[in-house]
Design a protein around this motif. Structure first.
Motif, mmCIF file in Angstrom:
data_model
loop_
_atom_site.group_PDB
_atom_site.id
_atom_site.type_symbol
_atom_site.label_atom_id
_atom_site.label_comp_id
_atom_site.label_asym_id
_atom_site.label_seq_id
_atom_site.Cartn_x
_atom_site.Cartn_y
_atom_site.Cartn_z
ATOM 1 N N SER B 106 0.838 -1.205 0.000
ATOM 2 C CA SER B 106 0.000 0.000 0.000
ATOM 3 C C SER B 106 0.871 1.253 0.000
ATOM 4 N N PRO B 107 0.322 2.383 -0.507
ATOM 5 C CA PRO B 107 1.088 3.638 -0.515
ATOM 6 C C PRO B 107 1.565 4.038 0.888
ATOM 7 N N GLU B 108 0.774 3.740 1.915
ATOM 8 C CA GLU B 108 1.151 4.120 3.288
ATOM 9 C C GLU B 108 2.413 3.372 3.724
ATOM 10 N N ILE B 109 2.476 2.092 3.372
ATOM 11 C CA ILE B 109 3.658 1.300 3.744
ATOM 12 C C ILE B 109 4.892 1.764 2.970
ATOM 13 N N ILE B 110 4.702 2.061 1.688
ATOM 14 C CA ILE B 110 5.839 2.562 0.891
ATOM 15 C C ILE B 110 6.388 3.835 1.535
ATOM 16 N N ALA B 111 5.475 4.747 1.913
ATOM 17 C CA ALA B 111 5.903 6.022 2.495
ATOM 18 C C ALA B 111 6.616 5.798 3.820
ATOM 19 N N SER B 112 6.085 4.877 4.653
ATOM 20 C CA SER B 112 6.683 4.710 5.978
ATOM 21 C C SER B 112 8.067 4.082 5.892
ATOM 22 N N MET B 113 8.313 3.231 4.886
ATOM 23 C CA MET B 113 9.637 2.621 4.753
ATOM 24 C C MET B 113 10.576 3.498 3.903
ATOM 25 N N GLY B 114 10.005 4.434 3.150
ATOM 26 C CA GLY B 114 10.807 5.316 2.296
ATOM 27 C C GLY B 114 11.568 6.340 3.105
ATOM 28 N N SER B 115 11.033 6.684 4.268
ATOM 29 C CA SER B 115 11.763 7.578 5.166
ATOM 30 C C SER B 115 12.559 6.703 6.112
ATOM 31 N N LYS B 116 13.892 6.802 6.032
ATOM 32 C CA LYS B 116 14.731 5.929 6.863
ATOM 33 C C LYS B 116 14.543 6.243 8.339
ATOM 34 N N ILE B 117 14.265 7.508 8.648
ATOM 35 C CA ILE B 117 14.050 7.879 10.052
ATOM 36 C C ILE B 117 12.766 7.219 10.566
ATOM 37 N N GLU B 118 11.680 7.324 9.778
ATOM 38 C CA GLU B 118 10.405 6.686 10.158
ATOM 39 C C GLU B 118 10.582 5.174 10.289
ATOM 40 N N ALA B 119 11.308 4.588 9.325
ATOM 41 C CA ALA B 119 11.506 3.143 9.313
ATOM 42 C C ALA B 119 12.248 2.684 10.570
ATOM 43 N N ARG B 120 13.229 3.463 10.993
ATOM 44 C CA ARG B 120 13.972 3.119 12.228
ATOM 45 C C ARG B 120 13.026 3.062 13.419
ATOM 46 N N LYS B 121 12.149 4.070 13.516
ATOM 47 C CA LYS B 121 11.202 4.126 14.630
ATOM 48 C C LYS B 121 10.262 2.923 14.594
ATOM 49 N N VAL B 128 12.702 -5.147 16.281
ATOM 50 C CA VAL B 128 13.824 -5.500 15.410
ATOM 51 C C VAL B 128 15.000 -4.602 15.812
ATOM 52 N N PRO B 129 16.213 -5.177 16.027
ATOM 53 C CA PRO B 129 17.324 -4.321 16.460
ATOM 54 C C PRO B 129 17.703 -3.255 15.424
ATOM 55 N N ILE B 130 17.918 -2.029 15.883
ATOM 56 C CA ILE B 130 18.379 -0.966 14.988
ATOM 57 C C ILE B 130 19.738 -0.485 15.464
ATOM 58 N N ILE B 131 20.477 0.172 14.572
ATOM 59 C CA ILE B 131 21.802 0.683 14.929
ATOM 60 C C ILE B 131 21.618 1.883 15.847
ATOM 61 N N GLU B 132 22.488 2.004 16.855
ATOM 62 C CA GLU B 132 22.424 3.160 17.747
ATOM 63 C C GLU B 132 22.533 4.430 16.898
ATOM 64 N N LEU B 199 21.995 10.479 11.847
ATOM 65 C CA LEU B 199 23.289 9.851 12.124
ATOM 66 C C LEU B 199 23.098 8.454 12.707
ATOM 67 N N GLU B 200 23.996 7.559 12.320
ATOM 68 C CA GLU B 200 24.013 6.216 12.906
ATOM 69 C C GLU B 200 25.452 5.883 13.289
ATOM 70 N N LYS B 201 25.609 5.119 14.349
ATOM 71 C CA LYS B 201 26.952 4.683 14.736
ATOM 72 C C LYS B 201 27.523 3.821 13.608
ATOM 73 N N TYR B 202 28.832 3.973 13.352
ATOM 74 C CA TYR B 202 29.457 3.170 12.303
ATOM 75 C C TYR B 202 29.761 1.766 12.849
ATOM 76 N N ILE B 203 29.349 0.761 12.090
ATOM 77 C CA ILE B 203 29.610 -0.620 12.489
ATOM 78 C C ILE B 203 30.926 -1.046 11.854
ATOM 79 N N TYR B 285 21.639 -5.623 12.667
ATOM 80 C CA TYR B 285 20.865 -4.407 12.883
ATOM 81 C C TYR B 285 20.102 -4.036 11.617
ATOM 82 N N PHE B 286 18.857 -3.602 11.796
ATOM 83 C CA PHE B 286 18.041 -3.162 10.655
ATOM 84 C C PHE B 286 18.696 -1.976 9.960
ATOM 85 N N LEU B 287 18.720 -2.019 8.644
ATOM 86 C CA LEU B 287 19.288 -0.929 7.850
ATOM 87 C C LEU B 287 18.174 -0.213 7.098
ATOM 88 N N GLU B 288 17.442 -0.947 6.274
ATOM 89 C CA GLU B 288 16.291 -0.382 5.585
ATOM 90 C C GLU B 288 15.449 -1.498 4.998
#
Lengths: 70, 452
Positions: B106-121, B128-132, B199-203, B285-288
């Motif tokens: 759905s368009p809503e899911i595309i939008a929510s994953m298209g923003s990396k900040i939203e996707a992290r939240k 799901v683990p995310i990078i600090e 910003l994300e911590k570098y792995i 860690y989740f990336l995208e």
């Protein structure tokens, strides 16, 4: 007078100099965008920009002249 | 099943979708720009319509014109391929409003994953683990510096709307961050129309490993194993393989489970990919999340025997998945390399006319390619001109077949990265199966300077 050529077909993404500017050898004058990549075009020798042939958004072919340097 | 669909893409992926449609008896409608009028995918489609001038914003990104062609041709659905409009929520919404099925979520899911900040939240909520890192947009250099102090260097500066490595940079110090911030923000604004940065911590020694999933509209999610895509240049993938030679069975099972949890949490349907970074201790860690078919989907097809485009079409018409996780057996090993029209040393694009062209053949060899002798590689689109996939009963066999096929790949008139690929797949570090995203920097680029 030295002509600086595009070296690659692409869109002019940024023009970094204007006529009358002093440039040093190796300085970037224009940034092209080709195949989703930024390609800087630099001058081989220093001098004064005599003419700028392109504007941002223009399409250039690989041997098109971009600027003249005096 | 649909009787006719429009393919809103070009090149090898358009041809790939056409092939499955032919198998299923679905008629295909191609769209093309003036630069692609002579292309193979245009000839292979049942119908083809010119959609505009060569630049993508005047052709392949012209949503209104594409939808109007879809309606005029009587197509019932739109397959977006990858890139271009495939993760454009506004386009998906427009399709739905015009009673065209958008083959994707759905368009809503595309939008929510298209923003990396939203996707992290969202992924944090899903467990799901995310990078600090930070989950808000950084407005200024000062804000970035303060946030960076809290997390600690080195850091990855990233564009929330980014993709293809654009707007992304590794920074080791405050000085580097200050230098990088404005330029990357500006680049993100001009490429994606959105300059939100975070910003994300570098792995350290990161492995890029992703899980392919399939989800139907009835709540079923099935993981189709993982792919390791650590070998990259300019932050874009070059070599992809399945299964990952790095992770153990326990990590694998945990990653697959996390990917299923992520898809279920957002109510996903369609083929999708959850990308992870995996550190040397196998923490992941989740990336995208990519809400579309991936370029590298063939390696998954090779080890599972599934046709992912067929599964996408079935899900889009509302069918239930016909198999469970336990049914999807993993068979052998598959490796894909992307053939780019570029200088193998500088990675600068190399447009031009292909004068001679012959694809390699052999046991376990698959080609995904939409060019031929006489094709013009234009400066308007991505430099990827084809993909070569090798399957083998073991990783060693897949590597050997791939190397032989690369050596037989005949392409003249433009520069390609084939010499780089041959070096990579025959390098002892690659053969050992331990590859990180720093492979090209650590093992390939040094071989160039030492031979000068």
């Amino acid at each position: 007078m030295a002509k600086v050529e595009a070296g690659m077909a692409g869109n002019v993404w940024k023009v970094l100099v204007k006529e009358g500017d002093q440039v040093e050898a190796g300085q970037e004058v224009v940034i092209l965008e080709s195949m989703k990549m930024e390609i800087p075009v630099s001058v081989e020798e220093g001098g004064t920009i005599a003419k700028v042939y392109v504007q941002e958004g223009d399409f250039v072919n690989d041997s098109d002249t971009i600027v003249d340097v005096e | 099943m649909f009787s006719k669909i429009l393919i809103a893409n070009r090149g090898e992926i358009a041809l790939r979708v056409i092939r499955t449609c032919q198998k299923l008896g679905i008629k295909t409608v191609a769209i093309y720009s003036e630069a692609d009028a002579e292309s193979l995918f245009v000839r292979e489609a049942d119908e083809a319509y010119c959609v505009g001038k060569p630049p993508v914003n005047q052709s392949y990104l012209n949503a209104d014109e594409i939808i109007s062609i879809a309606k005029k041709s009587g197509a019932e659905a739109v397959h977006p391929g990858y890139g271009l409009l495939s993760e454009n929520a506004a386009f998906a919404k427009k399709c739905n409003e015009e009673n065209l099925v958008f083959i994707g979520p759905s368009p809503e899911i595309i939008a929510s994953m298209g923003s990396k900040i939203e996707a992290r939240k969202t992924m944090k909520e899903a467990g799901v683990p995310i990078i600090e890192g930070i989950n808000t947009s950084l407005e200024s250099e000062e804000e970035a510096v303060l946030a960076a102090k809290e997390i600690g260097y080195p850091l990855m500066l990233k564009a929330s709307a980014g993709g293809g490595g654009i707007g992304m940079q590794l920074v080791h110090s405050e000085e580097e961050l200050l230098k990088a911030f404005a330029g990357n923000k500006k680049r993100a604004e001009s490429f994606f129309g959105d300059g939100a940065m975070f910003l994300e911590k570098y792995i350290d020694e990161p492995h890029h490993i992703e899980v392919q999933i399939l989800a139907d509209s009835h709540g079923n999610v099935v993981p189709l194993w993982e792919r390791e895509c650590s070998i990259q240049r300019r932050n874009q993938k070059v070599v992809e393989e399945a299964p990952s030679p790095f992770i153990n069975e326990e990590t694998r099972s945990n990653m697959l489970e996390a990917a299923v949890k992520a898809a279920q949490h957002i109510g996903y349907s369609n083929a999708g990919t959850i990308e992870f970074l995996v550190d040397k201790e196998q923490n992941f860690y989740f990336l995208e999340m990519n809400t579309r078919l991936q370029v590298e989907h063939p390696v998954t097809e090779e080890i599972t025997g599934l046709d992912l485009v067929e599964e996408q079409l079935k899900v889009a018409v509302g069918e239930k998945l016909s198999f469970t996780k336990e049914d999807v057996k993993r068979n052998g090993h598959a490796i894909e390399v992307r053939i780019y029209a570029e200088d193998p040393k500088t990675f600068f694009p190399s447009p031009g006319k292909i004068t001679e062209f012959q694809l390699p053949q052999g046991d376990g060899i698959r080609n995904e390619c939409a060019i031929e002798a006489g094709s013009q590689v234009t400066p308007f689109y991505d430099p990827m001109i084809g993909k070569l996939i090798a399957w083998g009963g073991t990783r060693f066999e897949a590597c050997s077949r791939l190397k032989l096929a690369l050596e037989e790949y005949k392409i003249e008139g433009i520069k390609t990265n084939i010499p780089m690929l041959i070096q990579t797949v025959s390098h002892k570090q690659f053969l050992s199966g331990y590859t990180t995203t720093q492979f090209v920097n650590e093992y390939y680029l040094p071989t160039l300077t030492s031979t000068k």
